[in-house]
Design an enzyme around this catalytic site. Structure first.
Site, PDB file in Angstrom:
ATOM      1  N   VAL A  11      38.227  36.016  27.706  1.00  0.00           N
ATOM      2  CA  VAL A  11      37.090  35.341  28.342  1.00  0.00           C
ATOM      3  C   VAL A  11      35.787  35.738  27.659  1.00  0.00           C
ATOM      4  CG1 VAL A  11      35.794  35.030  30.483  1.00  0.00           C
ATOM      5  CG2 VAL A  11      38.288  35.116  30.546  1.00  0.00           C
ATOM      6  N   LYS A 100      37.000  38.141  40.746  1.00  0.00           N
ATOM      7  CA  LYS A 100      37.317  37.804  42.132  1.00  0.00           C
ATOM      8  C   LYS A 100      37.598  39.040  42.974  1.00  0.00           C
ATOM      9  CE  LYS A 100      41.914  36.869  40.412  1.00  0.00           C
ATOM     10  NZ  LYS A 100      41.498  36.857  39.004  1.00  0.00           N
ATOM     11  N   GLU A 185      51.002  37.352  33.869  1.00  0.00           N
ATOM     12  CA  GLU A 185      50.791  38.659  33.259  1.00  0.00           C
ATOM     13  C   GLU A 185      52.130  39.390  33.111  1.00  0.00           C
ATOM     14  OE1 GLU A 185      47.921  39.783  32.189  1.00  0.00           O
ATOM     15  OE2 GLU A 185      46.700  38.124  32.951  1.00  0.00           O
ATOM     16  N   ASP A 196      46.109  37.574  44.402  1.00  0.00           N
ATOM     17  CA  ASP A 196      45.044  36.856  43.707  1.00  0.00           C
ATOM     18  C   ASP A 196      44.488  35.737  44.595  1.00  0.00           C
ATOM     19  OD1 ASP A 196      43.787  35.944  40.897  1.00  0.00           O
ATOM     20  OD2 ASP A 196      44.607  34.170  41.874  1.00  0.00           O
ATOM     21  N   LYS A 200      40.602  35.192  46.434  1.00  0.00           N
ATOM     22  CA  LYS A 200      39.836  33.955  46.292  1.00  0.00           C
ATOM     23  C   LYS A 200      39.537  33.319  47.640  1.00  0.00           C
ATOM     24  CE  LYS A 200      41.651  33.080  41.656  1.00  0.00           C
ATOM     25  NZ  LYS A 200      42.622  32.317  40.833  1.00  0.00           N
TER      26      LYS A 200
END
Length: 424
Positions: A11, A100, A185, A196, A200
């Site tokens: 990123v 996040k 991953e 995850d 969020k």
């Protein structure tokens, strides 16, 4: 205008590339160039496309640099990212992040520091990758009340469930493929266990309802127990299975949960496949608003980061404060998970003998659970067992949990299968 980047992974590299590719547009928007002064990396010897003169492994060179007014965090994980962001805000630097986990766990704390120091923290890229979710909720829908959120916000789990359905492959096989392709991953637990998605949903719900939702308050199940048989039965019954993030705000109570869910084929979320994300917002005045797009990936995330960078930089350059953050304003009252009211799909193996269904129906009835339909697949006499699929009408989670406990004690139970919630 000089900025620093904490993180030089995929990123960070994409953000570096994007800022340089869009330098003319950025100049036209801001009236002056945007310059990346330093990029924090863990390993200075690793080969990168970012010139070495711009790299550092010392965060203090960025956090305490007086020439840097804005810091972008793209390291991931709770620590040391949380500590670095906190220090940056205390140094009166604007912060843009894609993290996040940090925002879900520490968003209220960081917002208080930002307000006190007269700066801001932006995190559009933390949820939904390139989809403009946070801005839609906190700005476009700041006054119109969001009543419900229905969201697919994890591309890894959506990819796995899509492949299982389309190619009739088992969970473990598709997971290995997702890891090989880079969609999952090496340690996929945060994705497949729903963590995850939980982070969020905490962020989205905090903004939608102007309150503080902590991840630990969210009932969470992952997709690790979803079998190919469940996928096939769902299709036969006119449903698809998705890992949904669901939140609702009614009568002063907030219901927040993450779990595999059967949704009808008529639902707009049922057609969201592969690594794509979609979020359905149900607002008081606007009605349904559906946002769809790539939920991850270096370049969609970089574009979301750049959007926040431009907004923050404009504020710094022209002293135009923009505090649209209405999260963390009020205390929240979370609805207990055992009061969830929905339909259920039950799959189990039982002895192939008379009276079996009657025993199960009796337990369900005693717990005030009404059966909608039953499917029994034929089995050979040698196996001596039958597979039952039961769909219920709406009932409370506590009633279903008690009934399942009792069913599991029946001598006629050969093997437990699945319990999946059904939403329409």
């Amino acid at each position: 205008m000089k900025i620093g980047i904490l993180g030089g992974g995929q990123v960070g590299q994409a953000l570096w590339d994007t800022i340089h590719m869009e330098k003319e547009n950025i100049l036209n928007i801001l009236g002056e160039p945007l310059e990346i002064k330093k990029v924090l990396v863990r390993d200075l010897s690793k080969k990168r496309d970012i010139p070495k003169d711009f790299l550092t492994n010392n965060p203090d060179e960025i956090i305490y640099d007086k020439e840097i007014s804005l810091i972008v965090e793209v390291m991931g994980g709770e620590e040391p990212a949380h500590t670095y962001i906190k220090r940056a805000l205390e140094e009166k630097k604007f912060v843009v992040t894609a993290n996040k986990e940090v925002i879900a766990l520490h968003g209220d704390e960081l917002h208080k520091i930002a307000r006190k120091k007269g700066v801001d923290i932006a995190f559009e890229a933390s949820v939904g990758g390139g989809i403009p979710l946070i801005k839609t909720i906190k700005e476009a829908m700041a006054v119109d009340k969001v009543k419900e959120i229905w969201a697919i916000v994890n591309g890894t789990t959506n990819y796995i469930l899509t492949k299982m359905e389309e190619e009739l492959r088992d969970f473990e096989e598709v997971l290995r493929e997702a890891q090989k392709l880079g969609y999952a991953e090496p340690d996929p637990s945060k994705d497949i266990l729903g963590l995850d998605t939980k982070f969020k949903l905490a962020i989205l719900s905090s903004f939608a309802y102007h309150t503080t939702i902590k991840p630990e308050e969210i009932y969470t199940e992952g997709i690790e127990k979803i079998s190919l048989r469940d996928i096939q039965y769902a299709k036969e019954l006119g449903y698809k299975i998705k890992l949904l993030a669901i939140s609702k705000f009614y009568n002063g109570e907030i219901e927040v949960r993450v779990h595999p869910t059967m949704i009808p084929l008529s639902s707009p979320l049922s057609s969201v496949n592969g690594v794509y994300n979609a979020i359905l917002l149900r607002a008081e005045k606007r009605g349904d608003v559906l946002l769809y797009g790539e939920g991850a990936g270096p370049y969609p995330t970089a574009m979301a980061l750049l959007s926040d960078i431009l907004e923050a930089t404009h504020t710094i350059l022209y002293s135009v404060p923009r505090y649209y953050s209405f999260a963390y304003l009020y205390p929240s009252k979370i609805k207990p998970s055992d009061e969830i009211y929905t339909r259920y799909y039950i799959r189990l193996w039982v002895k192939d003998q008379p009276g079996v269904l009657a025993q199960i129906a009796k337990i369900l009835g005693e717990n005030h659970i009404s059966i909608s339909s039953v499917i029994q697949k034929e089995t050979s006499e040698k196996e001596g067992k039958a597979e039952l699929v039961i769909l219920t009408h709406k009932t409370y989670e506590k009633s279903m949990s008690k009934a399942i406990e009792e069913i599991k004690l029946l001598p006629i139970l050969e093997e437990w299968g699945s319990l999946i919630r059904i939403e329409v």
